[in-house]
Design an enzyme around this catalytic site. Sequence first.
Site, PDB file in Angstrom:
ATOM      1  N   ILE A 154    -104.891 -35.629 -22.427  1.00  0.00           N
ATOM      2  CA  ILE A 154    -104.969 -34.299 -21.802  1.00  0.00           C
ATOM      3  C   ILE A 154    -106.300 -33.626 -22.153  1.00  0.00           C
ATOM      4  O   ILE A 154    -106.987 -33.086 -21.273  1.00  0.00           O
ATOM      5  CB  ILE A 154    -103.768 -33.427 -22.236  1.00  0.00           C
ATOM      6  CG1 ILE A 154    -102.468 -34.054 -21.720  1.00  0.00           C
ATOM      7  CG2 ILE A 154    -103.914 -32.006 -21.700  1.00  0.00           C
ATOM      8  CD1 ILE A 154    -101.194 -33.436 -22.272  1.00  0.00           C
ATOM      9  N   THR A 232    -101.028 -25.311 -24.852  1.00  0.00           N
ATOM     10  CA  THR A 232    -100.077 -26.031 -23.986  1.00  0.00           C
ATOM     11  C   THR A 232     -99.516 -27.232 -24.743  1.00  0.00           C
ATOM     12  O   THR A 232     -98.885 -28.095 -24.135  1.00  0.00           O
ATOM     13  CB  THR A 232    -100.751 -26.543 -22.696  1.00  0.00           C
ATOM     14  OG1 THR A 232    -101.855 -27.367 -23.079  1.00  0.00           O
ATOM     15  CG2 THR A 232    -101.212 -25.421 -21.794  1.00  0.00           C
ATOM     16  N   ARG A 234     -97.841 -27.686 -28.566  1.00  0.00           N
ATOM     17  CA  ARG A 234     -96.534 -27.350 -29.130  1.00  0.00           C
ATOM     18  C   ARG A 234     -96.670 -26.069 -29.932  1.00  0.00           C
ATOM     19  O   ARG A 234     -97.691 -25.842 -30.600  1.00  0.00           O
ATOM     20  CB  ARG A 234     -96.015 -28.460 -30.058  1.00  0.00           C
ATOM     21  CG  ARG A 234     -95.454 -29.690 -29.342  1.00  0.00           C
ATOM     22  CD  ARG A 234     -94.163 -29.401 -28.565  1.00  0.00           C
ATOM     23  NE  ARG A 234     -93.634 -30.600 -27.943  1.00  0.00           N
ATOM     24  CZ  ARG A 234     -93.924 -31.017 -26.713  1.00  0.00           C
ATOM     25  NH1 ARG A 234     -94.752 -30.324 -25.951  1.00  0.00           N
ATOM     26  NH2 ARG A 234     -93.368 -32.117 -26.240  1.00  0.00           N
ATOM     27  N   ASP A 258     -98.026 -21.683 -23.422  1.00  0.00           N
ATOM     28  CA  ASP A 258     -96.952 -22.329 -22.636  1.00  0.00           C
ATOM     29  C   ASP A 258     -95.829 -22.775 -23.564  1.00  0.00           C
ATOM     30  O   ASP A 258     -94.738 -23.103 -23.107  1.00  0.00           O
ATOM     31  CB  ASP A 258     -97.515 -23.531 -21.872  1.00  0.00           C
ATOM     32  CG  ASP A 258     -96.468 -24.157 -20.959  1.00  0.00           C
ATOM     33  OD1 ASP A 258     -95.793 -23.383 -20.234  1.00  0.00           O
ATOM     34  OD2 ASP A 258     -96.288 -25.379 -20.992  1.00  0.00           O
ATOM     35  N   GLU A 263     -89.222 -22.219 -29.660  1.00  0.00           N
ATOM     36  CA  GLU A 263     -88.914 -21.846 -28.269  1.00  0.00           C
ATOM     37  C   GLU A 263     -87.497 -22.257 -27.876  1.00  0.00           C
ATOM     38  O   GLU A 263     -86.866 -21.598 -27.054  1.00  0.00           O
ATOM     39  CB  GLU A 263     -89.934 -22.428 -27.288  1.00  0.00           C
ATOM     40  CG  GLU A 263     -89.916 -23.944 -27.198  1.00  0.00           C
ATOM     41  CD  GLU A 263     -91.043 -24.485 -26.320  1.00  0.00           C
ATOM     42  OE1 GLU A 263     -92.105 -23.878 -26.271  1.00  0.00           O
ATOM     43  OE2 GLU A 263     -90.820 -25.540 -25.695  1.00  0.00           O
ATOM     44  N   HIS A 304     -92.772 -23.305 -21.119  1.00  0.00           N
ATOM     45  CA  HIS A 304     -93.016 -24.750 -21.261  1.00  0.00           C
ATOM     46  C   HIS A 304     -93.044 -25.407 -19.872  1.00  0.00           C
ATOM     47  O   HIS A 304     -92.252 -26.295 -19.567  1.00  0.00           O
ATOM     48  CB  HIS A 304     -91.964 -25.407 -22.156  1.00  0.00           C
ATOM     49  CG  HIS A 304     -92.455 -26.684 -22.768  1.00  0.00           C
ATOM     50  ND1 HIS A 304     -92.189 -27.039 -24.042  1.00  0.00           N
ATOM     51  CD2 HIS A 304     -93.227 -27.675 -22.255  1.00  0.00           C
ATOM     52  CE1 HIS A 304     -92.752 -28.204 -24.321  1.00  0.00           C
ATOM     53  NE2 HIS A 304     -93.391 -28.611 -23.232  1.00  0.00           N
ATOM     54  N   ALA A 306     -96.088 -26.441 -18.308  1.00  0.00           N
ATOM     55  CA  ALA A 306     -97.353 -27.117 -17.987  1.00  0.00           C
ATOM     56  C   ALA A 306     -97.155 -28.484 -17.334  1.00  0.00           C
ATOM     57  O   ALA A 306     -97.944 -28.911 -16.505  1.00  0.00           O
ATOM     58  CB  ALA A 306     -98.205 -27.260 -19.244  1.00  0.00           C
ATOM     59  N   PHE A 307     -96.080 -29.163 -17.690  1.00  0.00           N
ATOM     60  CA  PHE A 307     -95.854 -30.530 -17.169  1.00  0.00           C
ATOM     61  C   PHE A 307     -95.292 -30.519 -15.747  1.00  0.00           C
ATOM     62  O   PHE A 307     -95.201 -31.568 -15.111  1.00  0.00           O
ATOM     63  CB  PHE A 307     -94.827 -31.252 -18.060  1.00  0.00           C
ATOM     64  CG  PHE A 307     -93.432 -30.761 -17.805  1.00  0.00           C
ATOM     65  CD1 PHE A 307     -92.991 -29.583 -18.362  1.00  0.00           C
ATOM     66  CD2 PHE A 307     -92.584 -31.443 -16.942  1.00  0.00           C
ATOM     67  CE1 PHE A 307     -91.720 -29.091 -18.084  1.00  0.00           C
ATOM     68  CE2 PHE A 307     -91.314 -30.964 -16.655  1.00  0.00           C
ATOM     69  CZ  PHE A 307     -90.885 -29.789 -17.223  1.00  0.00           C
TER      70      PHE A 307
HETATM   71  P1  NAI Z   1    -102.660 -38.046 -26.892  1.00  0.00           P
HETATM   72  O1  NAI Z   1    -101.886 -38.788 -27.927  1.00  0.00           O
HETATM   73  O2  NAI Z   1    -103.294 -38.801 -25.779  1.00  0.00           O
HETATM   74  O3  NAI Z   1    -103.837 -37.218 -27.636  1.00  0.00           O
HETATM   75  C1  NAI Z   1    -103.667 -36.543 -28.841  1.00  0.00           C
HETATM   76  C2  NAI Z   1    -105.031 -36.440 -29.542  1.00  0.00           C
HETATM   77  O4  NAI Z   1    -104.841 -35.694 -30.744  1.00  0.00           O
HETATM   78  C3  NAI Z   1    -105.601 -37.813 -29.951  1.00  0.00           C
HETATM   79  O5  NAI Z   1    -106.964 -37.894 -29.586  1.00  0.00           O
HETATM   80  C4  NAI Z   1    -105.443 -37.831 -31.478  1.00  0.00           C
HETATM   81  O6  NAI Z   1    -106.464 -38.567 -32.139  1.00  0.00           O
HETATM   82  C5  NAI Z   1    -105.524 -36.347 -31.818  1.00  0.00           C
HETATM   83  N1  NAI Z   1    -104.856 -36.026 -33.083  1.00  0.00           N
HETATM   84  C6  NAI Z   1    -103.644 -36.472 -33.509  1.00  0.00           C
HETATM   85  N2  NAI Z   1    -103.351 -35.933 -34.713  1.00  0.00           N
HETATM   86  C7  NAI Z   1    -104.402 -35.129 -35.037  1.00  0.00           C
HETATM   87  C8  NAI Z   1    -104.678 -34.299 -36.155  1.00  0.00           C
HETATM   88  N3  NAI Z   1    -103.832 -34.210 -37.168  1.00  0.00           N
HETATM   89  N4  NAI Z   1    -105.837 -33.606 -36.148  1.00  0.00           N
HETATM   90  C9  NAI Z   1    -106.722 -33.711 -35.130  1.00  0.00           C
HETATM   91  N5  NAI Z   1    -106.506 -34.495 -34.040  1.00  0.00           N
HETATM   92  C10 NAI Z   1    -105.361 -35.185 -34.003  1.00  0.00           C
HETATM   93  O7  NAI Z   1    -101.696 -36.903 -26.362  1.00  0.00           O
HETATM   94  P2  NAI Z   1    -101.775 -36.128 -24.957  1.00  0.00           P
HETATM   95  O8  NAI Z   1    -101.136 -36.910 -23.889  1.00  0.00           O
HETATM   96  O9  NAI Z   1    -103.167 -35.657 -24.754  1.00  0.00           O
HETATM   97  O10 NAI Z   1    -100.786 -34.888 -25.258  1.00  0.00           O
HETATM   98  C11 NAI Z   1    -101.047 -33.968 -26.302  1.00  0.00           C
HETATM   99  C12 NAI Z   1     -99.804 -33.114 -26.555  1.00  0.00           C
HETATM  100  O11 NAI Z   1     -99.582 -32.253 -25.453  1.00  0.00           O
HETATM  101  C13 NAI Z   1     -98.478 -33.916 -26.665  1.00  0.00           C
HETATM  102  O12 NAI Z   1     -98.282 -34.428 -27.956  1.00  0.00           O
HETATM  103  C14 NAI Z   1     -97.439 -32.901 -26.294  1.00  0.00           C
HETATM  104  O13 NAI Z   1     -96.936 -32.276 -27.453  1.00  0.00           O
HETATM  105  C15 NAI Z   1     -98.209 -31.871 -25.457  1.00  0.00           C
HETATM  106  N6  NAI Z   1     -97.718 -31.842 -24.074  1.00  0.00           N
HETATM  107  C16 NAI Z   1     -97.254 -30.647 -23.572  1.00  0.00           C
HETATM  108  C17 NAI Z   1     -96.784 -30.546 -22.289  1.00  0.00           C
HETATM  109  C18 NAI Z   1     -96.284 -29.242 -21.709  1.00  0.00           C
HETATM  110  O14 NAI Z   1     -95.547 -29.255 -20.721  1.00  0.00           O
HETATM  111  N7  NAI Z   1     -96.647 -28.102 -22.269  1.00  0.00           N
HETATM  112  C19 NAI Z   1     -96.731 -31.743 -21.427  1.00  0.00           C
HETATM  113  C20 NAI Z   1     -97.284 -32.944 -22.018  1.00  0.00           C
HETATM  114  C21 NAI Z   1     -97.745 -32.969 -23.302  1.00  0.00           C
END
Ligand code: NAI
Length: 337
Positions: A154, A232, A234, A258, A263, A304, A306-307
């Site tokens: 994202i 967006t 958590r 979001d 929540e 919530h 965004a998805f």
């Molecule tokens: P992803 O796994 O592709 O990317 C996460 C990034 O965070 C990675 O580059 C990772 O290296 C980095 N990371 C992990 N732990 C870290 C830390 N402690 N410090 C710094 N960087 C760290 O995940 P993606 O697909 O980009 O999604 C991210 C988050 O978005 C999901 O985990 C989910 O919680 C949230 N999300 C929210 C949605 C909504 O409807 N609001 C929908 C989809 C996802």
Amino acid sequence: MKKIIFFELTEQEKRILEKYPDFLELIDFTQEKLSLENVNQYVDYEVVSVFIGSQLSQEVLKQLSNLKLIATRSTGFDHIDLNYCKDNNILISNVPDYGEHTVAEYTFALLLCLIRKVYNAYHQVRETGSFSLEGLQGRELYEKVLGVIGVGKIGREVIKIAKGFSMKVIAYDKYPQEELAKQLGFEYVDLENLLSVSDVISLHVPYNKETHHLINKDNIFKTKPGCYIINTARGGIIETQALYEAIKNNHLGGAALDVLEEEGDLKEEQRMLMEKQDIPSEKLKILLANHVFIDLDNVIVSPHNAFNTQEALANIVIKTIENIKQFQISKPINLIN
Ligand code: NAI
């Protein structure tokens, strides 16, 4: 008896499932969330598919004695007790990449709504018929600094969109990828640096022990005065009390959220009050702050959402079917444990 059940299934998801009649025949489904209150009705299932409203705590999981696979229809899996699953050989599959464009676009929808006061303008015209510009002045994104926390699927899409607005992008990630930075034209910095120079901060890390309260009372006042925070990812990544104080003291320009800490409880609070159970004071404080946020002019809260596009939802269902089919032939995919 069927072995698979889908919880929290919406009408739209059901219509998508109807395009896969062979699979649909194999499953039971309900609109209910799986919870401690209803789990006793579902103890025999081997595969359970949930969305993020179902809290799969140890107490809930203990009762599902035949459970072999949890197929969550989400990217995040912080609603599932990972340790319990590990100790009891329960596999967990997620949908790692259904909607990076969807969430990235929503991030900018929130950001523009916040800094250009789109909602305030719309609401004013609709409710009062007034075309006054008083109080509706905003800020530009052009050449502002965007700080992206978490450059995964994202975060990357957010950076690409930001480039279209001619924003300068910096990022913080636990695992920097210099090649990607070169390719997309941004620079990795440490968290403190990112906080101090960003005009806009956008969160895209997963929620876990390490990212719990990543933005907290010790560092939120180190952000650039007037900075906007968009979340967006958590709710628990930001300490609610700290955010509330930084907004109340006009240190931050505003926030668009979001996701909120607790929540789930916000949706359940009526029931919590009815049950007359003791609610821990920390939880109450967060719930209270959430209510105050919802009423603030420079804060946008969305549910919530965004998805939530047609495209993303179809992807979620199709990929979840695939996760379950692969598990059935003993070649599970998208496992997070
Ligand atoms: P992803 O796994 O592709 O990317 C996460 C990034 O965070 C990675 O580059 C990772 O290296 C980095 N990371 C992990 N732990 C870290 C830390 N402690 N410090 C710094 N960087 C760290 O995940 P993606 O697909 O980009 O999604 C991210 C988050 O978005 C999901 O985990 C989910 O919680 C949230 N999300 C929210 C949605 C909504 O409807 N609001 C929908 C989809 C996802």
